[in-house]
Design an enzyme around this catalytic site. Structure first.
Site, PDB file in Angstrom:
ATOM      1  CD  GLU A   1     -30.680   9.015  26.132  1.00 33.73           C
ATOM      2  OE1 GLU A   1     -30.544   9.326  24.933  1.00 33.73           O
ATOM      3  OE2 GLU A   1     -31.522   8.196  26.536  1.00 33.73           O
TER       4      GLU A   1
ATOM      5  CG  ASP B   1     -29.235   6.013  23.942  1.00 36.92           C
ATOM      6  OD1 ASP B   1     -28.040   6.237  23.736  1.00 36.92           O
ATOM      7  OD2 ASP B   1     -29.673   5.504  24.994  1.00 36.92           O
TER       8      ASP B   1
ATOM      9  CG  ASP C   1     -33.691   4.855  22.560  1.00 35.05           C
ATOM     10  OD1 ASP C   1     -33.638   6.100  22.698  1.00 35.05           O
ATOM     11  OD2 ASP C   1     -33.320   4.063  23.445  1.00 35.05           O
TER      12      ASP C   1
ATOM     13  CG  ASP D   1     -36.727   6.766  26.752  1.00 33.58           C
ATOM     14  OD1 ASP D   1     -37.906   7.151  26.574  1.00 33.58           O
ATOM     15  OD2 ASP D   1     -36.360   6.057  27.708  1.00 33.58           O
TER      16      ASP D   1
END
Ligand code: 0R9
Length: 660
Positions: free
Chosen positions: A440, A513, A515, A517
């Site tokens: 990413e 990541d 998180d 997203d």
């Protein structure tokens, strides 16, 4: 069907339990959490067999507070009479002799998984203790077994009767109750997973119409949530409705087909939706076959033929038109196909494909007959026409996609183009050892490029969020640059030209990541693989990389922690005066750190993505990635987990055993 009389005399005697203790993996595949659950499925399968043969209507499964599990069925009760040659009661033989039990005697037990059906004695051998209660002829019998260390022999002697078969008293009950405590000397983890057990029991209830399965987890504090009851009078038709939750059906009524040819029984339930993906879930003897096989081949061939014939009869297809392809007829299809097969042979990487060649013509004949009848029925004309019209549109879209693909191929050669600037390929030529990291963001991509071992690790950075492919046709997917580079990098092609043989990487690792997203990107990529390259997942090639969440440093000592539990441990081990860094994203790590924590095969953790439970994944994918908001909101309140704990690939040399 099973014969009504089964005396202990029919039991085939093979070998002892010692072998099971010595090499549990040989019998249950693995001693991880998956193997633990396998024990439970052994016993549950026996109860379901009794019910599906028409002798029991209820199955009760209980997870007890002491860590044991019990299964009850209200069937005939296991035989308690004496085995003629072994001079022991039937139950004792079943639990102490490997491969005893009707499952291995085809005349008595016609259909069993073959994988799960390794027998009650294996469960006994791998349990600390096991008890069986038989309620038969108004009498309550009991027998108990234990596995204990024998100092004289210097080893554990497993599954030994604690005493003779006892008569406890009179009873009005009927059936068999088995309770066992898995041995913590055998299993890495002896805790049953509530959701995993619940899901499988629900699946079994769908697959076995009308059986009432009650699941109680006594470890659950809230009395309301402790018990769930699964019972579906509509069987697999209800299952299809459940899978289509959140999708828009093309027709209201489920098409149901059922038939028998020789020893093969086949049932299928289907409903079309307005989506574009194909959701075909097949089972053999209640076991999921994600890799398909002869039953699916027979089904698909009959399906295509019946619909094409119908399209010609009704003039939707003209003489000059080509037949529609099978894929066209499966666009938007949700189908559950179950087959009962004598002596099933499971093949393939994960033993998820049925090999028996005799099953194909049997299923083909049954489905062709049943589906043709359905299509010919006047009351189904509206639905049938809607389905064929959709297939005609699918064919047109397929043709358009082919043109797009040809154009792209001409311009940049989709399967072979060197991806200038994007993909950093590796130098190794042994494809199975090579790894593709899909990373990413450009900055993490940059770190990964510098940190990697370029001999076998390739990096493909993704810019921003890729297109959500759920409910997109192939044509639209191909128009997306990110996916085009991914397809090119993998080398497999896509759609009709997909070929797993051309895969350039043994491992495809998604690195995003930790998180929201990152989770979304991961979900989009998994959706893409699931919808367009399922074999990549079923073949075990897709992994999720696990970057650490924290770095704890003190002096020269650095510990990376991958979750809060590990953080607590790390903090404790270094003592006061440490510095703590919380990583918000991969981009915060420098190349060395990224290598050290996430890419180096000797330390990293990877999660292998499986679709053991493909039906659930499909439903989840629709709910989470589809266009209806309500079901998504409802679902997110519960939890969505693609990654089973026992699919961790540990650092080098500590690989978990595979198998089912
Ligand atoms: C609680 C889980 N239930 C079981 O394990 C279970 C096995 C079983 C059974 C019979 C009836 N109920 C059962 N529950 C049975 C089968 C047959 C005849 N009588 C009773 C038959 O197959 O003809 N058995 C499964 C195998 C055997 N019994 C045995 F016959 F091999 F012993």
């Amino acid at each position: 069907m099973a014969s009504q009389t089964y005396t202990a005399g029919n039991i085939q005697v093979l070998e002892g339990l010692e072998a099971v203790r010595l090499r549990p993996g040989m019998y249950i595949g693995t001693t991880s959490s998956r193997g633990l659950h396998h024990l439970l499925w052994e016993i549950v399968d026996n109860a379901i067999d009794e019910a599906s043969n028409g002798f029991a209507s209820e199955v009760t499964v209980t997870l007890h507070k002491d860590g044991s599990a019990s299964v009850y069925d209200n069937g005939r009760g296991m035989p308690v009479d004496m085995h003629p040659t072994m001079g022991k009661p039937g139950v004792e033989v079943i639990f102490t002799v490997l491969h005893a039990g009707g499952k291995f005697n085809n005349e008595n037990y016609s259909y069993s998984g073959g994988l799960h059906g390794v027998g009650a004695s294996v469960v006994n051998a791998l349990s600390k203790w096991l008890t069986v209660d038989v309620f038969l002829n108004w009498t309550h019998y009991r027998m108990a077994f234990t596995s204990e260390y024998d100092p004289a022999k210097g080893k554990v002697v497993a599954g030994v009767p604690s005493g003779p078969l006892e008569v406890i008293g009179n009873t009005r009950k009927k059936g068999t109750l088995v309770r066992f405590l898995p041995d913590d000397a055998v299993f890495e983890d002896v805790t049953f997973n509530t959701e995993q057990v619940s899901r499988r029991l629900q699946e079994l209830a769908y697959l076995n119409k009308g059986i009432r399965i009650t699941f109680t987890d006594e470890r659950v504090a809230s009395a309301e949530e402790r018990t769930r009851v699964f019972c579906y009078d509509g069987g697999i038709s209800d299952y299809v409705r459940y899978l289509n939750d959140g999708k828009t059906p093309l027709h209201e009524n489920i098409i149901y087909m059922e038939g028998r040819k020789d020893s093969t029984v086949c049932r299928a339930a289907i409903q079309y939706t307005d989506g574009y993906s194909e959701s075909l879930f097949s089972y053999v003897n209640n076991i999921n076959t994600p890799e398909g096989g002869s039953h699916e081949a027979g089904f698909k061939s009959a399906f295509t033929k019946a619909f094409n014939d119908f399209a010609r009869r009704t003039g939707i297809l003209k003489d000059k038109d080509n037949n529609l392809s099978g894929e066209d007829f499966r666009e938007g299809l949700t189908c559950v196909l179950t087959t009962m097969v004598r002596n099933p042979q499971f093949e393939g990487q994960t033993k998820g494909r049925l090999g028996n060649s005799e099953v194909r013509p049997a299923v083909e004949a049954i489905i062709l007959q049943q589906l043709t009848d359905w299509l010919d029925n006047l009351k189904n004309q509206e639905d049938a026409t809607a389905i064929v019209t959709k297939a005609v549109r699918a064919a047109q879209a397929r043709e358009a996609a082919r043109k797009t693909r040809d154009n792209i191929r001409k311009a940049s050669a989709l399967e072979t183009a060197p991806l200038v600037g994007k993909l950093s390929s590796c130098t190794g030529r042994k494809y199975e050892d090579n790894e593709l990291f899909i990373v990413e963001g450009d900055s993490a991509g940059g770190s990964a490029k510098q940190g990697r071992d370029r001999r076998f690790q390739a990096i493909l950075p993704l810019r921003g969020k890729p297109l959500n492919v759920e409910k997109k046709r192939l044509e639209q997917v191909l128009a997306n640059e990110e996916f085009r580079s991914l397809i090119t990098a993998l080398g497999t092609g896509i759609g009709e030209s997909f070929s797993i043989q051309n895969l350039k990487y043994g491992k495809v690792v998604i690195l995003s990541d930790a998180d929201q997203d990152g989770a979304h990107i991961r979900a989009i990529l998994l959706t893409f693989f699931f919808r367009y390259m399922k074999e990549l997942i079923t073949g075990g090639h897709v992994y999720i990389g696990m970057p650490p969440l924290y770095k704890v440093a003190k002096g020269t000592k650095t510990i990376y922690a991958y979750d809060d539990k590990e953080l607590a441990k790390a903090v404790k081990s270094v003592g006061k005066g440490y510095t703590l860094q919380r990583y918000k994203g991969l981009g915060e790590m420098n190349p060395e750190q990224l290598w050290e924590t996430t890419m180096d095969p000797s330390v990293r953790k990877l999660i292998r993505v499986t679709i053991e439970d493909a039906a659930q994944v499909d439903r989840l994918t629709t709910i989470l990635m589809g266009d209806k908001v309500e079901p998504r909101r409802d679902y997110i309140c519960e939890h969505a987990d693609f990654n089973r704990q026992d699919n961790f690939e540990l650092p080098d040399g500590q690989k978990q055993e595979g198998g089912r």
